[in-house]
Structures are given as C-alpha cells and as structure tokens.
Design a protein around this motif. Structure first.
Motif, short mmCIF file in Angstrom:
data_model
loop_
_atom_site.label_atom_id
_atom_site.label_comp_id
_atom_site.label_asym_id
_atom_site.label_seq_id
_atom_site.Cartn_x
_atom_site.Cartn_y
_atom_site.Cartn_z
N ALA A 139 -0.33 -2.03 9.51
CA ALA A 139 -0.51 -0.87 8.63
C ALA A 139 0.39 -0.98 7.40
CB ALA A 139 -0.20 0.42 9.40
N THR A 140 1.60 -1.48 7.58
CA THR A 140 2.50 -1.65 6.44
C THR A 140 1.90 -2.60 5.42
OG1 THR A 140 4.44 -1.31 7.85
CG2 THR A 140 4.82 -2.39 5.74
N ALA A 142 -1.29 -3.52 5.10
CA ALA A 142 -2.55 -3.03 4.54
C ALA A 142 -2.32 -1.96 3.49
CB ALA A 142 -3.44 -2.50 5.66
N ASP A 143 -1.35 -1.11 3.71
CA ASP A 143 -1.16 0.02 2.80
C ASP A 143 -0.20 -0.27 1.65
OD1 ASP A 143 -2.68 2.33 2.93
OD2 ASP A 143 -1.79 2.93 4.84
N PHE A 144 0.81 -1.12 1.89
CA PHE A 144 1.87 -1.23 0.87
C PHE A 144 2.16 -2.64 0.37
CE2 PHE A 144 2.61 2.83 2.95
CZ PHE A 144 2.68 3.66 1.83
N MET A 146 -0.32 -5.64 0.72
CA MET A 146 -1.51 -6.37 0.24
C MET A 146 -1.99 -5.91 -1.12
SD MET A 146 -4.20 -7.54 3.10
CE MET A 146 -5.48 -7.91 1.93
N PRO B 8 -7.33 -6.33 -3.12
CA PRO B 8 -7.23 -5.36 -2.01
C PRO B 8 -6.69 -4.00 -2.45
CG PRO B 8 -5.77 -7.26 -1.67
CD PRO B 8 -6.52 -7.53 -2.92
N PRO B 10 -5.26 -0.15 -1.18
CA PRO B 10 -4.56 0.39 0.00
C PRO B 10 -5.53 1.06 0.96
CG PRO B 10 -4.05 1.66 -1.99
CD PRO B 10 -4.81 0.44 -2.43
N ALA B 11 -5.22 0.91 2.25
CA ALA B 11 -6.09 1.51 3.27
C ALA B 11 -5.93 3.04 3.30
CB ALA B 11 -5.76 0.92 4.64
N ARG B 12 -4.78 3.50 2.85
CA ARG B 12 -4.46 4.94 2.78
C ARG B 12 -4.63 5.64 4.14
NH1 ARG B 12 -8.33 6.86 -1.37
NH2 ARG B 12 -9.52 5.12 -0.52
N MET B 13 -3.93 5.09 5.11
CA MET B 13 -3.95 5.67 6.45
C MET B 13 -2.86 6.73 6.56
SD MET B 13 -4.54 2.33 8.84
CE MET B 13 -3.38 1.29 7.98
N ALA B 16 0.25 7.70 4.25
CA ALA B 16 0.11 6.84 3.07
C ALA B 16 -0.90 7.43 2.09
CB ALA B 16 -0.32 5.43 3.49
N TYR B 20 -0.49 8.00 -2.06
CA TYR B 20 -1.41 7.52 -3.09
C TYR B 20 -2.08 8.66 -3.85
CZ TYR B 20 -0.60 2.68 -1.83
OH TYR B 20 0.00 1.47 -1.63
N LEU B 42 8.88 3.59 3.81
CA LEU B 42 7.51 4.05 3.91
C LEU B 42 7.40 5.50 4.40
CD1 LEU B 42 6.19 0.91 5.81
CD2 LEU B 42 6.34 1.24 3.36
N PHE B 80 -6.98 -12.97 -6.25
CA PHE B 80 -5.64 -13.16 -6.81
C PHE B 80 -5.60 -14.35 -7.79
CE2 PHE B 80 -3.99 -11.37 -2.54
CZ PHE B 80 -3.95 -10.08 -3.04
N VAL B 100 8.05 -2.14 -2.63
CA VAL B 100 7.36 -3.37 -3.02
C VAL B 100 6.31 -3.03 -4.06
CG1 VAL B 100 5.74 -5.12 -2.22
CG2 VAL B 100 7.66 -4.45 -0.77
#
Lengths: 393, 137
Positions: A139-140, A142-144, A146, B8, B10-13, B16, B20, B42, B80, B100
């Motif tokens: 999850a880290t 994927a969200d922050f 990548m 890519p 963010p999945a925004r789960m 998160a 965003y 995070l 990329f 990051v």
C-alpha cells in the motif's frame, strides 16, 4: 546464565536443486525436490517431520508441502515469517522456538522461487496490482512511491545507499569489493550461476547505472531454484546422519516505522542494528569470533551497511574493512563464500543458511573456510527488516 | 516534465484518499494529532506518539530539505522512459515528517543533502493531483 534457546535446536539436513535462469519445472516441484534431498541428508523420513515453516510468496504453503511429501502428522505450520529476504533467517528462530518448547520435533523449511521465470520483481506495479500485495509495503508503494517513479527494491534501498555514500564519502571501490568477493567465491561453487563468468574491477566500474547509486553489478541475480533446511533438537541430532550445526544465537529486528522510509530519524539504523547485539549475546560470542559471514546481499551497498550493523566494524568503516581481500576466502572474515544472491542464485536468503551449514560441516571443498567453527547468517527484507542467526558446529 | 500515459497514479486507499483530495486543491496537508501535536506522514488512523485517534489535516509550509535521493536511469515502466533519468528525493519537511516526491527541473549532479526544496503540484488527470518537488531559493 545461558539463554534458554542457545544451542537447543540445530540444522540436521540441507538440500537444493540446480540454480538456473529458465526452467520447465514448477516452484512446487523444486521445493519438493530440495525438501526430499534435505530429508535424505538428515537421515529422516517425511513422517518424522511435524513442523513446516515457509514464507508466503517464496515457498508453497505448509499444507501443500505436507500433502505432497506424505507428512501425515503436521502439527506446527507457519505460512509466513517476516519481510521477504529476512524470512529465511527469521524462520530459524521460529523453528528453534518450536523445537525447544516441544511443539515440534523436526521442522522443514523450504524456499522455492522462480525469480527469473516466474514473476519478476521488475514487473511489480505493471503486471501485479500492488494494492493486492499482502504485507506491510504494498500500500505504501502503490499510494506514495510509485506515482513518484520509485517502485522496486533498487529504488528503496538506493535511498539508504545514497545517504550512506553522502555521510561517509563512500567510493565505488567499496561496493565493488563485495561484488568481486562474491564472484570470486562463486567460481569455486559448482552450483553458482556465475561460476566461470569473470568480473573485474574494471567491469564493475564500467557497468551501467541502473538507479543511482546502484550499478548493474551492485544488484543481485534473478534465478530459478529451491533449497531446503531440516531442523531438529540437539538431543535427536546426535543420532542422525550428519554432524549437527547448532543455532547458538538468533534474533530479528525492525526499523521504525517498518512500512515507510519516512519517519525514520536515521535511515541507516536498520533492523539488524537492533537484532545483532541480541544474537551475539545469546550465542556468547563476539563478531571477532566469526569465521565467516553469509550476509544478505540483495545489493552490495546493503552488505556494507549490514557489516557495520553486525559490529564487524564501526559505522562508516565498512568501506575500509572490505579492502585488501579481507572479505575473501583466506581473509580475516570471508563473506558470501557460496557467491550469494549476487553470484550464486537468489533463494531469498535460504541458500545462505545452507552454505553456512556446509561450511561448519566442512563439506565445501575448494571454498572451505579452514577450521570453521562459528559463522553468521543475516536476512534482509521489505524496507530493512533484519534477521540474524549465529551457527556453530 | 512530461508525464506520458501509463504513469502510475496513486491508488488512494483509505486515508491516502484524503491526502490526495487536498493535493487536488493544491494544498499539502499532513495529519497532526490534536492531542499531542505530533505531525505524521504516511496517513494513519492513530498517533504513534500518544495513541490518540484524534487528528486534523494541518497545512504544511511545503518546504523542506533533501535527506537522500535516487536517480533512476533504467525505467521500470515504459511510462517512465521519457522522464529517465529522473531523481526522487526523500525530503525532511519543516513540520518534521519525511516525504517522497520526484524533483522536477533539477540535474542529478546538483543534488545535495540539506538542499532546500519546495512542493509543487502536478495535475495528472482532472481528478488526481500529486505533489512534486522543485529546488527552492
């Protein structure tokens, strides 16, 4: 008073398949073959096994292994240990606890991984949805990470390596010494994928940058294969086929927070920084007593950082320590005597244990560390989880 | 920097998604515990310092200093390729958290520990905006 777990469990058998790039077998077939060899090496039968410790993603589930091997009385099953490459060594601690407490008599620990022919790490995120990856880091990433272009271990550990390079002015000759030692030893190992493929300092320095500060030759191999370890109690081991190799000390450690590189006051304080002193205290030895060190080597720079965490040298001193053949066979502390992930094959740390056992049994032929009595194995995974085992004959 | 299709997102789960949502407004906000005042990133449900579940999304200055970095030469995704080589620092933000984000318009050889940077926002799609860094001062 001695630690209650010290020397209570030992490795009784080891086995492995061939290590290749490209295969027509399955990881289950490979894990079963390595397990059968480890059982034969120990002089045990499948019905003697009542415990299995394996690591999700790196080996079949304990239930699957038991069903295939004819293990009818499985009573201790651990299907996941800890973070990736830290899992094999952490598994030694789990198995030792089970054996010392009487929960299990004989524990099988296989790794079977096709990191070349199966899912390659570089495909994470493109062919694998990271949000579905179990464990703490998917999850880290994927969200922050990548969305910022950072997605594989070469990137994550690169943050640690750059900090290390900047803090201590590390020159490329230091990680090169690790790569060259591993390759030199691989030439003496019939199983090593890189046996017979030379690597010089010039080759290293000319190899392309994958992700600064890592060159191609700082990075470990992707290979196909399996290996397995059988553990038993100190008492029973005396009656088995091979001389026992005792788990004298073991520990695991986790950087805080474990699921992100943010929030860590000091990125070079890794899991092993906390684990190593505990393992040495338990084994009642010091780093000076080590005859060899099978240090988890996903990347050369990680080995340097681990050598310091082990206490082999002080922080910032590994670049000096690894000079002049000190980490090569015949040197003060040979490391990666089998070639490691860098030059033998990538078995996620399990082959490091197999090699340590063979060294302590003095079965290593050309690459044997003379009079080997005590050795250390480390594991490293996820975002810097650490594990360690100190083994003695 | 041009972000080609396939970059890519963010999945925004979970929490998160809230982070965003503020990015979409071009606001960098981190969680801050309303009991002990500790900032965190995070996003997490609970304060690791005092155990409180109470927090607010507090505005960041957007400024920080480089703690470490990588420069990716070999792109791991086709998306990329146009960006490589690109540099991704870890940045110690003024609020005490570390973040990051890719740094734009900064040659790799100019990267230094302690280099001041500031956040900018990259509207990747009409719905999704992500933070980036650029050199400050």
């Amino acid at each position: 008073m001695a630690h209650f777990l010290k020397d209570k469990a030992c490795v009784a058998g080891v086995g492995e398949t061939r290590y290749t790039r490209g295969t027509d077998t399955t990881t289950l077939q490979d894990a079963l073959l390595a397990s059968s060899k480890a059982l034969a090496d120990a002089g045990l039968k499948p019905h003697d096994i009542d415990g299995i410790v394996s690591n999700a993603g790196l080996a079949p589930a304990p239930e699957t292994l038991a069903a295939n091997l004819g293990i009818e009385n499985l009573r201790f099953a651990v299907g996941n240990t800890v973070g990736g490459g830290a899992g094999a060594c952490a598994g030694l601690q789990i198995a030792a606890l089970a054996i010392a407490s009487g929960l299990a008599r004989n524990v099988l620990m296989p790794v079977g991984w096709h990191s070349y022919s199966g899912l390659r790490v570089r495909k994470l995120g493109s062919e694998v949805d990271l949000t579905t990856v179990p464990g703490p880091i998917g999850a880290t990433i994927a969200d922050f990470y990548m969305p910022q272009g950072a997605m594989v271990p070469a990137h994550f550990y690169g943050w640690m390596a750059t900090r290390y390079v900047q803090e201590y002015g590390v020159q490329p000759q230091a990680p090169a010494a690790v790569a060259l030692a591993a390759r030199k030893h691989a030439h003496l190992n019939p199983l090593a994928y890189m046996r017979g493929r030379p690597l010089t300092m010039e080759d290293y320095l000319n190899s392309r940058i994958i992700s600064y500060p890592f060159r191609l030759n700082d990075c470990c191999l992707e290979t196909d294969g399996a290996c397995a370890i059988v553990m038993t109690s100190a008492e029973q081991a005396r009656d088995l086929r091979k001389p026992p190799v005792f788990i004298s000390g073991c520990a695991e450690g986790h950087p805080y927070p474990d699921d992100d590189f943010g929030g860590r006051a000091d990125l070079l304080h890794i899991g092993l920084t906390d684990a190593a002193p505990k393992a040495f205290a338990m084994a009642e030895v010091t780093p000076a007593d080590l005859d060899f060190a099978e240090v988890y080597d996903c990347f050369t720079y990680v080995v340097l950082i681990e050598l310091e965490a082990l206490g082999v040298c002080k922080r910032g001193e590994a670049p000096d320590f690894v000079r002049d053949g000190r980490i090569e066979l015949g040197g003060e502390l040979p490391i990666l005597t089998h070639g490691g992930l860098l030059s033998e094959a990538h078995l996620a740390g399990a082959a490091h244990i197999v090699e340590a056992v063979r060294q302590l049994r003095r079965e290593c032929g050309e690459r044997q560390v003379r009079d080997a009595e005590v050795g250390v194995v480390t594991g490293w995974g996820d975002f810097g989880d650490g594990s360690i085992a100190i083994l003695r004959r | 920097m041009k972000k080609t299709s396939g970059w890519p997102l963010p999945a925004r789960m979970g929490l998160a998604a809230e982070f965003y949502q503020f990015c979409k407004l071009h606001e960098l906000r981190f969680q801050r515990c309303t009991d002990c005042g500790t900032w965190r990133h995070l996003p997490r449900p609970i304060c690791g310092s005092c155990g409180s579940f109470n927090y607010q999304w507090a505005r960041s200055s957007g400024k920080g200093k480089v703690y470490s970095w990588i420069t990716v030469a070999q792109p791991m995704l086709p998306a990329f390729s146009a960006a490589a080589p690109y540099t991704v620092p870890l940045v110690d933000m003024d609020e005490g958290v570390r973040m990051v984000a890719l740094i734009e318009d900064t040659p790799p050889e100019s990267m230094r520990i302690g280099m001041p940077v500031e956040v900018v926002f990259d509207d990747m799609t009409p719905e999704i905006t992500v933070p980036r860094f650029r050199r400050a001062g």
